[in-house]
Design a protein around this motif. Structure first.
Motif, short mmCIF file in Angstrom:
data_model
loop_
_atom_site.label_atom_id
_atom_site.label_comp_id
_atom_site.label_asym_id
_atom_site.label_seq_id
_atom_site.Cartn_x
_atom_site.Cartn_y
_atom_site.Cartn_z
N LEU A 1 9.81 -1.66 -1.53
CA LEU A 1 10.10 -3.06 -2.48
C LEU A 1 11.00 -4.04 -1.69
O LEU A 1 10.53 -5.23 -1.42
CB LEU A 1 10.76 -2.76 -3.80
CG LEU A 1 9.87 -2.19 -4.91
CD1 LEU A 1 10.78 -1.95 -5.96
CD2 LEU A 1 9.13 -3.32 -5.16
N PHE A 2 12.08 -3.52 -0.97
CA PHE A 2 13.05 -4.47 -0.14
C PHE A 2 11.94 -5.08 1.17
O PHE A 2 12.02 -6.14 1.19
CB PHE A 2 14.09 -3.59 0.58
CG PHE A 2 15.19 -4.28 1.51
CD1 PHE A 2 16.13 -5.23 0.62
CD2 PHE A 2 14.72 -4.31 2.57
CE1 PHE A 2 16.86 -5.95 1.85
CE2 PHE A 2 15.69 -4.89 3.56
CZ PHE A 2 16.82 -5.92 3.00
N GLY B 1 -1.61 1.38 -9.38
CA GLY B 1 -3.20 0.92 -9.12
C GLY B 1 -3.32 -0.69 -8.93
O GLY B 1 -3.83 -1.17 -8.19
N LEU B 2 -2.26 -1.32 -9.79
CA LEU B 2 -2.20 -2.80 -9.66
C LEU B 2 -1.53 -3.18 -8.43
O LEU B 2 -2.06 -4.29 -8.02
CB LEU B 2 -1.32 -3.28 -11.00
CG LEU B 2 -1.20 -4.83 -10.97
CD1 LEU B 2 -2.53 -5.25 -11.40
CD2 LEU B 2 -0.30 -5.04 -12.55
N PHE B 3 -0.52 -2.36 -8.06
CA PHE B 3 0.15 -2.62 -6.75
C PHE B 3 -0.99 -2.71 -5.51
O PHE B 3 -0.84 -3.54 -4.73
CB PHE B 3 1.49 -1.78 -6.36
CG PHE B 3 2.47 -2.02 -7.45
CD1 PHE B 3 2.49 -3.24 -8.16
CD2 PHE B 3 3.48 -1.12 -7.68
CE1 PHE B 3 3.65 -3.55 -9.05
CE2 PHE B 3 4.56 -1.47 -8.61
CZ PHE B 3 4.55 -2.53 -9.18
N LEU B 4 -1.57 -1.72 -5.70
CA LEU B 4 -2.82 -1.27 -4.62
C LEU B 4 -3.76 -2.55 -4.70
O LEU B 4 -4.27 -3.01 -3.51
CB LEU B 4 -3.24 -0.08 -4.70
CG LEU B 4 -4.43 0.41 -3.74
CD1 LEU B 4 -3.75 0.47 -2.12
CD2 LEU B 4 -4.94 1.75 -4.10
N THR B 5 -4.30 -2.70 -5.65
CA THR B 5 -5.22 -3.84 -5.93
C THR B 5 -4.65 -5.24 -5.31
O THR B 5 -5.40 -5.97 -4.51
CB THR B 5 -5.69 -4.07 -7.35
OG1 THR B 5 -6.13 -2.71 -7.95
CG2 THR B 5 -6.53 -5.11 -7.32
N THR B 6 -3.53 -5.44 -5.61
CA THR B 6 -2.77 -6.85 -5.00
C THR B 6 -2.95 -6.53 -3.60
O THR B 6 -2.94 -7.70 -2.75
CB THR B 6 -1.50 -7.02 -5.57
OG1 THR B 6 -1.84 -6.73 -6.98
CG2 THR B 6 -1.01 -8.26 -5.35
N ALA B 7 -2.20 -5.73 -3.01
CA ALA B 7 -1.98 -5.26 -1.38
C ALA B 7 -3.61 -5.51 -0.61
O ALA B 7 -3.61 -6.02 0.21
CB ALA B 7 -1.31 -4.05 -1.24
N ILE C 1 0.77 -1.27 0.03
CA ILE C 1 -0.06 -0.15 -0.01
C ILE C 1 0.77 1.21 0.11
O ILE C 1 0.82 2.24 -0.53
CB ILE C 1 -0.94 -0.14 1.39
CG1 ILE C 1 -1.88 -0.97 1.17
CG2 ILE C 1 -1.71 1.21 1.43
CD1 ILE C 1 -2.77 -1.60 2.29
N ASP C 2 1.77 1.30 0.66
CA ASP C 2 2.84 2.45 0.93
C ASP C 2 3.56 2.70 -0.62
O ASP C 2 3.86 3.95 -1.10
CB ASP C 2 3.97 2.31 2.02
CG ASP C 2 4.52 3.70 2.18
OD1 ASP C 2 3.94 4.43 2.52
OD2 ASP C 2 5.70 3.48 1.72
N LEU C 3 3.86 1.56 -1.18
CA LEU C 3 4.26 1.80 -2.62
C LEU C 3 3.46 2.53 -3.56
O LEU C 3 3.95 3.20 -4.38
CB LEU C 3 4.76 0.34 -3.28
CG LEU C 3 5.41 0.23 -4.57
CD1 LEU C 3 6.73 1.17 -4.37
CD2 LEU C 3 5.66 -0.98 -4.82
N PHE C 4 2.15 2.07 -3.44
CA PHE C 4 1.28 2.78 -4.19
C PHE C 4 1.27 4.40 -3.95
O PHE C 4 1.22 5.30 -4.81
CB PHE C 4 -0.24 2.48 -3.94
CG PHE C 4 -1.32 3.31 -4.48
CD1 PHE C 4 -1.50 3.16 -5.77
CD2 PHE C 4 -2.03 3.95 -3.59
CE1 PHE C 4 -2.83 3.87 -6.21
CE2 PHE C 4 -3.02 4.86 -3.99
CZ PHE C 4 -3.27 4.74 -5.37
N PHE C 5 1.26 4.93 -2.59
CA PHE C 5 1.29 6.22 -2.35
C PHE C 5 2.92 6.96 -2.58
O PHE C 5 2.67 8.01 -2.95
CB PHE C 5 1.00 6.29 -0.71
CG PHE C 5 -0.35 6.14 -0.40
CD1 PHE C 5 -1.35 6.98 -0.94
CD2 PHE C 5 -0.60 5.00 0.27
CE1 PHE C 5 -2.53 6.81 -0.62
CE2 PHE C 5 -1.99 4.69 0.66
CZ PHE C 5 -3.04 5.51 0.05
N ALA C 6 3.93 6.05 -2.40
CA ALA C 6 5.07 6.50 -2.80
C ALA C 6 5.02 6.86 -4.34
O ALA C 6 5.91 8.02 -4.86
CB ALA C 6 6.23 5.53 -2.34
#
Length: 662
Positions: free
Chosen positions: A376-377, A437-443, A342-347
């Motif tokens: 990512l890490f 958006g794909l990352f957020l959906t997956t999270a 989720i944080d990756l989406f906002f980042a």
């Protein structure tokens, strides 16, 4: 088969007196110096690296040099390559599981590595001719290679490693796999960029295509040499008749895996992780180009962070789990995956605009980009916490005679989940959803799936709660924990100091335990919820509820008949003074009905803690005795035969194990 545990060294005077300390074992890296593990490790390492040299090289060429390949869509090709690679897992996993159970696993490794050489000759021709059909064919054949190797790989480990080496061995394999992915990514990405020309005017195969083809062949040859040193590994079911019908055998394997509910749901949990991982990994090229405005070298950096993260998490599992299969790490892993996804989406929405595709140096000079790398890490590191215990759990709880077929069922489910991942990613991308958006959906989906699995198998969540308790509130030192039977029925008896005694023991046991619990505690709001889901057995004194007492004895007998561990606190109540109360006859009645071994245990250091009755005892507080952070000891004695387990002997033994410390 060398299956001896690695010798331990006592860590302090008390451990020297009472036996070895679990944390005193040699490092898991010692396995890399042993023939039973090292050649196997390098064989699988080189195979994983070659997969990624090929796939990353292919993906990089068609993403950044799309004009050289007719009829290829650079926006969806990464997902298509992923889907083609995992299709053989659906088609051939059932057959490969049977083959791995029937034949010598070392011999199968050598056959697979020879096949890899032939496949890479096809791939090299595809690179040199810039032929997408040949490269797609090679992708499929490498999927066949991995399909056959997977059951061999994970069935080999429990045959060659002792039970207390299994987590460390799996951690090394997971770490090695992702370091191989990292190296393959670097080599494939760098080679693909050598001699690249403008897409608008492609002129023959660039230098990179020649390098890619040559490297793939060389790595396959070295892998075949490494496999020659893998020691023989006897087949687990040599008389097995292979069913060559993939459809019926696939269904049969799934039913076989479904026979153990916890194992099957663990397979689903691993498959979900592959869904998440496939979504992120296949998105990195478009994420770098379209979101980060970065060149192909930054893709290598992203994959490096991801690989280092999951490798670090995999290696940390042995330390965090104390060489046991600690499924309490699984919920911790799923929480971290969602939080950092989720944080990756906002980042991704705080990045500055770039006038051109950034190089690695330019990318690293942007402070906002470091948040992306950290996400990512950490996401990948928590993925390591999630996957290693699940793999070890499946290996340990699957019957040796069909362990490879259980792994094959896992590969089938993994491939189905990854195909769905590719289809979901392609559908969302086509619908206009960006990579963030794909990352957020997956999270967010990860939260839903994790909650569902932990609802079905509360053991994961309970172990997580117990693990958090003994790694934050308490620091628990174990003495002779290996005396808790790894299998078979037994009664555990322990002194009763606090409300969290059962949770501490639960956290330190390698197996689930059925606790005999006071009915009042069993009905309390919080502890009752915990122990109901832990399948505790409520008990009440005969003068209060004789029917409940009879039901409790029946439940204990049934649990022991099923080969479970049953733990009872023979004092029957919490100590009010710190001293042990007399043992009651309940344990004798349990043993009369079920004459199983008795394992005495003692807890030291809980008296005076927040969860004890120290405050009501009237005793004067001692410095540092009160508070949450405490050092505890759980000492385990030698098993006692049921015929010799008198109340006097059990109480004396537990008292000696406890010593002067309360």
């Amino acid at each position: 088969m060398n299956d001896r545990p690695i010798p331990a060294t006592p860590r302090d005077e008390e451990a020297a007196r009472e036996s070895r300390h679990d944390a005193g074992h040699a490092s898991q890296f010692a396995l890399l110096r042993q023939r039973r593990f090292a050649p196997f490790f390098w064989t699988q390492f080189l195979g994983a690296m070659n997969d990624n040299v090929f796939k990353i090289g292919f993906t990089s060429l068609v993403t950044y040099q799309a004009a050289r390949f007719s009829g290829v869509d650079p926006k969806t090709v990464a997902f298509l390559i992923s889907a083609i690679f995992i299709l053989p897992f659906v088609l051939f996993s059932a057959t490969s599981g049977q083959v791995a159970d029937k034949y010598d696993k070392a011999m199968l490794m050598r056959w697979v590595k020879a096949f890899e050489i032939a496949v890479m000759l096809v791939g090299a021709a595809g690179f040199w001719m810039h032929s997408a059909p040949l490269l797609y064919a090679c992708t499929f054949l490498m999927g066949v290679h991995s399909t056959v190797f997977g059951p061999v790989k994970y069935a080999y480990l429990p045959q060659r490693l002792a039970s207390d080496e299994l987590v460390g061995g799996n951690g090394l394999v997971e770490m090695g796999t992702f370091v191989a992915i990292l190296l393959g990514t670097i080599l494939g990405g760098v080679a693909a960029g050598l001699g690249a020309t403008d897409e608008a005017a492609p002129v023959g195969p660039p230098l990179g295509a020649w390098w890619l083809g040559g490297m793939c062949i060389v790595i396959a040859l070295v892998g075949r040499v490494a496999s020659a040193f893998v020691p023989p590994c006897e087949p687990s079911q040599p008389g097995l008749r292979i069913n060559w019908n993939p459809l019926s055998e696939t269904w049969r394997n799934l039913r076989l895996a479904h026979g153990d509910r916890t194992v099957f749901l663990s397979l689903l949990g691993i498959s979900w992780l592959w869904f998440v991982g496939a979504t992120f990994l296949a998105s990195f090229f478009n994420f770098a180009k379209d979101v980060l405005s970065a060149d192909a070298d930054v893709v290598t950096l992203l994959l490096a962070m991801f690989s280092l993260g999951i490798g670090s998490g995999s290696l940390l599992c042995e330390r965090l789990s104390r060489r046991r299969i600690e499924i309490g790490l699984v919920p911790l892993g799923s929480i971290g995956i969602s939080v950092f996804g989720i944080d990756l989406f906002f980042a991704s929405h705080t990045l500055p605009a770039a006038p051109h595709l950034l190089s690695v140096g330019e990318f690293l000079r942007g402070a906002a980009h470091w948040r992306v790398l950290a996400d990512l890490f950490l996401l990948a590191m928590f993925g390591g916490f999630y996957s290693v215990p699940l793999y070890a759990l499946i290996q340990s709880r699957s019957a040796p005679s069909h362990r490879a077929r259980i792994i094959a069922a896992n590969n089938i489910l993994n491939s189905l989940f990854m195909i769905v991942s590719s289809l979901m990613a392609m559908a969302l991308t086509t619908a206009g959803v960006g990579i963030p958006g794909l990352f957020l959906t997956t999270a967010l989906l990860n939260i839903v799936v994790a909650a569902y699995i932990y609802t079905l198998v509360p053991e994961f969540l309970l172990r997580f709660m117990a693990w958090v308790l003994v790694h934050t509130v308490y620091r628990v030192r174990l003495v002779n924990a290996g005396r808790i039977p790894p299998k078979g029925a037994a009664v555990l008896v322990c002194n009763h100091v606090s409300y969290v005694d059962a949770i501490v023991i639960m956290a330190e046991s390698p197996r689930p335990i059925r606790f005999v619990m006071d009915q009042q505690i069993f009905r309390s709001p919080f502890f009752g919820w915990v122990f109901r889901h832990a399948k505790a057995i409520p008990v009440s004194p005969a003068h209060e509820d004789p029917v409940a007492l009879a039901k409790a004895y029946d439940a204990c007998a049934a649990a022991l008949a099923d080969g479970d561990l049953v733990c009872i606190f023979p004092e029957g109540k919490l100590t009010r003074t710190g001293e042990m109360n007399p043992f009651r006859h309940g344990v004798s009645e349990i043993l009369r009905r079920s004459p199983v071994p008795v394992v005495p245990m003692a807890l030291r250091g809980l008296w005076g803690s927040t969860f004890s009755r120290f405050a009501a005892s009237g005793q004067e507080r001692r410095p540092l005795r009160r508070g949450l952070t405490r050092r505890l000891t759980l000492a385990v004695g030698e098993p006692i035969a049921a015929a010799d387990a008198t109340l006097e002997r059990l109480q004396d033994t537990v008292a000696q194990l406890r010593g002067a410390r309360r």
